[in-house]
Write an enzyme that holds these catalytic residues in place. Sequence first.
Site, PDB file in Angstrom:
ATOM      1  N   ARG A  53      -5.247   8.905  -2.364  1.00  0.00           N
ATOM      2  CA  ARG A  53      -5.867   7.615  -2.688  1.00  0.00           C
ATOM      3  C   ARG A  53      -7.387   7.725  -2.758  1.00  0.00           C
ATOM      4  O   ARG A  53      -8.080   6.739  -2.602  1.00  0.00           O
ATOM      5  CB  ARG A  53      -5.508   6.567  -1.620  1.00  0.00           C
ATOM      6  CG  ARG A  53      -4.033   6.297  -1.454  1.00  0.00           C
ATOM      7  CD  ARG A  53      -3.414   5.639  -2.687  1.00  0.00           C
ATOM      8  NE  ARG A  53      -2.013   5.338  -2.478  1.00  0.00           N
ATOM      9  CZ  ARG A  53      -1.021   6.218  -2.685  1.00  0.00           C
ATOM     10  NH1 ARG A  53      -1.290   7.444  -3.102  1.00  0.00           N
ATOM     11  NH2 ARG A  53       0.235   5.857  -2.462  1.00  0.00           N
ATOM     12  N   ASP A  96       1.185   6.250   2.934  1.00  0.00           N
ATOM     13  CA  ASP A  96       1.086   6.458   1.489  1.00  0.00           C
ATOM     14  C   ASP A  96       1.676   7.804   1.102  1.00  0.00           C
ATOM     15  O   ASP A  96       2.501   7.906   0.183  1.00  0.00           O
ATOM     16  CB  ASP A  96      -0.377   6.403   1.043  1.00  0.00           C
ATOM     17  CG  ASP A  96      -0.992   5.029   1.190  1.00  0.00           C
ATOM     18  OD1 ASP A  96      -0.239   4.041   1.127  1.00  0.00           O
ATOM     19  OD2 ASP A  96      -2.220   4.942   1.347  1.00  0.00           O
ATOM     20  N   TRP A 140       3.243  -2.034   7.351  1.00  0.00           N
ATOM     21  CA  TRP A 140       2.888  -1.642   5.974  1.00  0.00           C
ATOM     22  C   TRP A 140       1.847  -2.580   5.387  1.00  0.00           C
ATOM     23  O   TRP A 140       0.972  -2.154   4.637  1.00  0.00           O
ATOM     24  CB  TRP A 140       4.155  -1.628   5.109  1.00  0.00           C
ATOM     25  CG  TRP A 140       3.844  -1.425   3.664  1.00  0.00           C
ATOM     26  CD1 TRP A 140       3.709  -0.232   3.008  1.00  0.00           C
ATOM     27  CD2 TRP A 140       3.589  -2.448   2.702  1.00  0.00           C
ATOM     28  NE1 TRP A 140       3.379  -0.456   1.700  1.00  0.00           N
ATOM     29  CE2 TRP A 140       3.307  -1.807   1.493  1.00  0.00           C
ATOM     30  CE3 TRP A 140       3.571  -3.842   2.752  1.00  0.00           C
ATOM     31  CZ2 TRP A 140       3.011  -2.515   0.323  1.00  0.00           C
ATOM     32  CZ3 TRP A 140       3.271  -4.553   1.606  1.00  0.00           C
ATOM     33  CH2 TRP A 140       2.998  -3.896   0.404  1.00  0.00           C
ATOM     34  N   ASP A 173      -1.311  -4.075   5.740  1.00  0.00           N
ATOM     35  CA  ASP A 173      -2.486  -3.856   6.590  1.00  0.00           C
ATOM     36  C   ASP A 173      -3.155  -5.148   7.025  1.00  0.00           C
ATOM     37  O   ASP A 173      -3.923  -5.148   7.991  1.00  0.00           O
ATOM     38  CB  ASP A 173      -3.518  -2.995   5.852  1.00  0.00           C
ATOM     39  CG  ASP A 173      -3.091  -1.539   5.759  1.00  0.00           C
ATOM     40  OD1 ASP A 173      -2.692  -0.982   6.790  1.00  0.00           O
ATOM     41  OD2 ASP A 173      -3.150  -0.967   4.660  1.00  0.00           O
ATOM     42  N   LYS A 183      -4.251  -9.950  -3.605  1.00  0.00           N
ATOM     43  CA  LYS A 183      -3.798  -8.856  -2.747  1.00  0.00           C
ATOM     44  C   LYS A 183      -2.648  -9.291  -1.832  1.00  0.00           C
ATOM     45  O   LYS A 183      -1.652  -9.836  -2.292  1.00  0.00           O
ATOM     46  CB  LYS A 183      -4.988  -8.263  -1.985  1.00  0.00           C
ATOM     47  CG  LYS A 183      -5.906  -7.424  -2.893  1.00  0.00           C
ATOM     48  CD  LYS A 183      -7.094  -6.838  -2.189  1.00  0.00           C
ATOM     49  CE  LYS A 183      -6.707  -5.689  -1.285  1.00  0.00           C
ATOM     50  NZ  LYS A 183      -6.436  -4.445  -2.036  1.00  0.00           N
ATOM     51  N   GLN A 230      -1.993  -1.568  -8.126  1.00  0.00           N
ATOM     52  CA  GLN A 230      -1.776  -1.977  -6.739  1.00  0.00           C
ATOM     53  C   GLN A 230      -1.276  -3.408  -6.660  1.00  0.00           C
ATOM     54  O   GLN A 230      -0.319  -3.704  -5.954  1.00  0.00           O
ATOM     55  CB  GLN A 230      -3.062  -1.835  -5.929  1.00  0.00           C
ATOM     56  CG  GLN A 230      -2.873  -2.134  -4.442  1.00  0.00           C
ATOM     57  CD  GLN A 230      -4.189  -2.340  -3.721  1.00  0.00           C
ATOM     58  OE1 GLN A 230      -4.860  -3.349  -3.917  1.00  0.00           O
ATOM     59  NE2 GLN A 230      -4.562  -1.377  -2.888  1.00  0.00           N
ATOM     60  N   GLY A 236       1.326   3.515  -4.250  1.00  0.00           N
ATOM     61  CA  GLY A 236       2.673   3.962  -3.930  1.00  0.00           C
ATOM     62  C   GLY A 236       3.736   3.356  -4.818  1.00  0.00           C
ATOM     63  O   GLY A 236       4.899   3.774  -4.775  1.00  0.00           O
TER      64      GLY A 236
END
Length: 800
Positions: free
Chosen positions: A333, A350, A490, A492, A636, A690, A710
Amino acid sequence: MKYGYFDNDNREYVITRPDVPAPWTNYLGTEKFCTVISHNAGGYSFYHSPEYNRVTKFRPNFTQDRPGHYIYLRDDETGDFWSVSWQPVAKNLDDAHYEVRHGLSYSKFRCDYNGIVATKTLFVPKGEDAQVWDVEIENTSDQPRTISAFGYVEFSFSHIASDNQNHQMSLYSAGTEYNNGVLEYDLYYNTDDFLGFYYLTATFDADSYDGQRDAFLGMYRDEANPIAVANGRCSNSAQTCYNHCGALHKQFVLQPGEKVRFAVILGVGKGNGEKLRAKYQDLSQVDAAFAGIKQHWDERCAKFQVRSPNQGLDTMINAWTLYQAETCVVWSRFASFIEVGGRTGLGYRDTAQDAISVPHTNPAMTRKRLVDLLRGQVKAGYGLHLFDPDWFDPEKADVKPSKSPTVVPTPSDEDKIHGIKDTCSDDHLWIVPTILNFVKETGDLSFIDEVIPYADGGDATVYQHMMAALDFSAEYVGQTGICKGLRADWNDCLNLGGGESAMVSFLHFWALEAFLELARHRQDAAAIDKYQAMANGVREACETHLWDDNGGWYIRGLTKDGDKIGTFEQQEGKVHLESNTLAVLSGAVSQQRGEKAMDAVYEYLFSPYGLHLNAPSFATPNDDIGFVTRVYQGVKENGAIFSHPNPWAWVAEAKLGRGDRAMEFYDSLNPYNQNDIIETRVAEPYSYVQFIMGRDHQDHGRANHPWLTGTSGWAYYATTNFILGVRTGFDTLTVDPCIPAAWSGFEVTREWRGATYHISVQNPNGVSKGVQSILVNGEAVDAINAQPAGSENQVTVILG
C-alpha cells in the site's frame, strides 16, 4: 462519457481522450524497480522503497499531474514543440491526436501532430534495476523535417523527507555529471555505490544535456514550456547542489516516410548506466526485454482463463483484476498517486488478504509474504499492524536504508513491536485461511512444519503460528464471548475500545474452520478436539448475542458499556456490511438467518455502484462507536461504498446458492461496467478503488483511491473460487459454481500443479447451483483428482 475502451486481445486499456478528469495510472515493474505512471506520463519511479529510494520527483494532488517521464519533440525549422504524451505541453486536441495504451506492466504513448507520428513505450525489463523508454519518431509528411527530441525526468533527493522538507540540507547534498553518454546523479551523502547513484542515458550520442532542473526549465517556467526545448538546445549544465534533472537532447533529420528509433534508460547504480547503454544500443535487446514482460503476464494469465456470458467479468478476471491483485501483493500500500511513499512496510491484514488471491500465479511471492507476516507475529498470537519486513529478515536486518541528510530517527525495538493497546483485533486471523489456500494450491505441505521466528523472540512452526493466532482471539473476548474490538477491527474507524466486534468473531470462526480442515488432513486428533470445541463456542456466542430479531440481521458489535451497534431501532448505522457478509461467508450461521441477513444487506446497502459499508450513515459523533461517527456522511468508512468487503457479499450469496444476487452485486461494483459514465466515476475503469462516494454525499458514485486496495484480491478470489466455483483441495479440484440461472454455461481453463484442466460447465436446467454430474476425460467421476503434471484434461460439469 467515455474516454477509452478495453482491447482484450492485447490486454490493454486504450485511452482515446487524454483529458480524463483524473490521472489514470499504471504500474511498471514486477520486482524491485517500479514506476507509477499516469496516462499523461506523470508519476514517479523508485527502487524497492518509495520512502527511502525515490528516483524521480513527485508532487501529489496537483491538478497538472506533474512531473513525469517526458519526451519533448521540437520542429527546429519553426520552433514549434510538443510532447509525445499530451501533458505537459498539452497541444490543442483539435490539432494533435493522442492515444495511450496501458498494458500489463507497460504503457504506450502515441502522438500524431503536424506530420510527425511518435510513440514511446515505457517498461521495466525483468531482472533490471532500470526503466526503458522505447521511442520511435516517423515523418509522415511529404517534406524533410528536422526534429529535436528531449528526454526529461526530475531527480528526487531519494528520501521522501528530503524531497518535501529540510531543503536547507537536501539542496546541497547531490550533484550531476555527464560522461560517456550517461548523465549520472550522485547522492553525495550516501556512500552506497548502488543506492547512491541514479542515471539517465540514451542509445544516441546527445547533442546537449542538462543536469540542473532550473537550467532546463528556466525560471518562471515549468514542464509545459521548458526554456531548453524552446531554445532547441540544453545548456550542458552539470554541477553539485540545487535541484537536479536528467535531460538529454538529440537532433534528427528525417526524410519523408523515414523513421528513427532510440531507447532512453533511467536506472539505479554507479556505472550501471554505461552497461545498459551498451546493451540496449542493440535495439533487438529492447525488443527481447519487452517480449519478456509480455511473456511474464502471458504465463500468469494462462493459469486461469474464463469465457462466460458476462464480458465484463471475463475482461477483468482474465487480466485486470489479477494484475491489480499481483500489484498489491508486490507493492502493498505504499506507492500510488494517493499513497505516495511515506508509509513503507506491510499492513498485516492487507497483506494476508492480498496473498490469498495469487498462489497459483505467483507462489514464490505468496510464500514470501506469508513468511514476512509470520515473522511479524508475536508469541502472544497477534500481528504487528504495520511493519517493515526487513526488520525481521535475518538477511536484511543489518542492512540500513538509503542514507539521508535529513535526520530520520531509527525505530527502536519498542517502536517496532507494539502492545495490546495498538493491536487490531482482526489482523492475525486473516493469515490462517491464506496459509490453507497456499498449501492447497501448491501441495507444499512441508511449509506447515517450517520453523519461523516470532517478532519478539522465540520461534515456532507455521502450524503453531496458526494456533497462536486462534488462541489469541479466543482469549481476548468480552463477557458475551464475542471477540474484543481492541484498537479497531478491519474497520480502522470503528474504535470500540473495550467493546466487542461481531465481525471479528465471525472471522475467528472462518479461521477456525480453515485450520480444522488442515488439522483433519494431518489427522491431528488433539488439535481437532481443541479447535472444534472452540469453533462450537464461537458459533454459539454469535448466534446468541449477535442476531437482531427485530431487524432480521446481525449487529456490528457492542460498545464497552454493552450497547449494541447496528440494530433495527437505531436511526444511524442500522445495517453493516462486514458482520452480515462474514456471518454467511464463515459458515457460522444457518441458511435461514443467512438469507435474512443478506436480504437486509440488499435492502439497505445496495446501490448501482456497489454495496454501502453501513446505512444510514452516522450523523452524530459518538466516541463509544469510534472515529467512524466523525467522518463525513457518505465518505470512506461512514456510509460510502467501501469496495473491499463487497466481494464478501458475493461469496455469501454464492454460499447461499443465490447466483442471480451474487452476480448483481458483482456487476454493480465492476469498474468495467462504469466505462461509459466516467463523468460520474472519474477514476480508472480498469481498477477497483478503495471507496466510492455513498448516497449521502453529493458526489455519489465517484470512485476514489484506485489500485492499492484489498478489493482486487478479494474480487479475484471470490469470483474464481465461488461464483465460477473452481477451488483447489489437498488432492482434488472442485468445480461448484453459483451463477445466474439464465447462464447456459461457461468455460474455464485452469492450470494446477503442472496440469491443465479445460472445464466446460453446462446448465441445461437453468439452475444457479448444484452439480449433477462430472466427467474427466470422458469418464464419470465423483471427484476431480489431481492429474499428472504436463497433462491436458477435459472436464465436463453438468449443473442440475
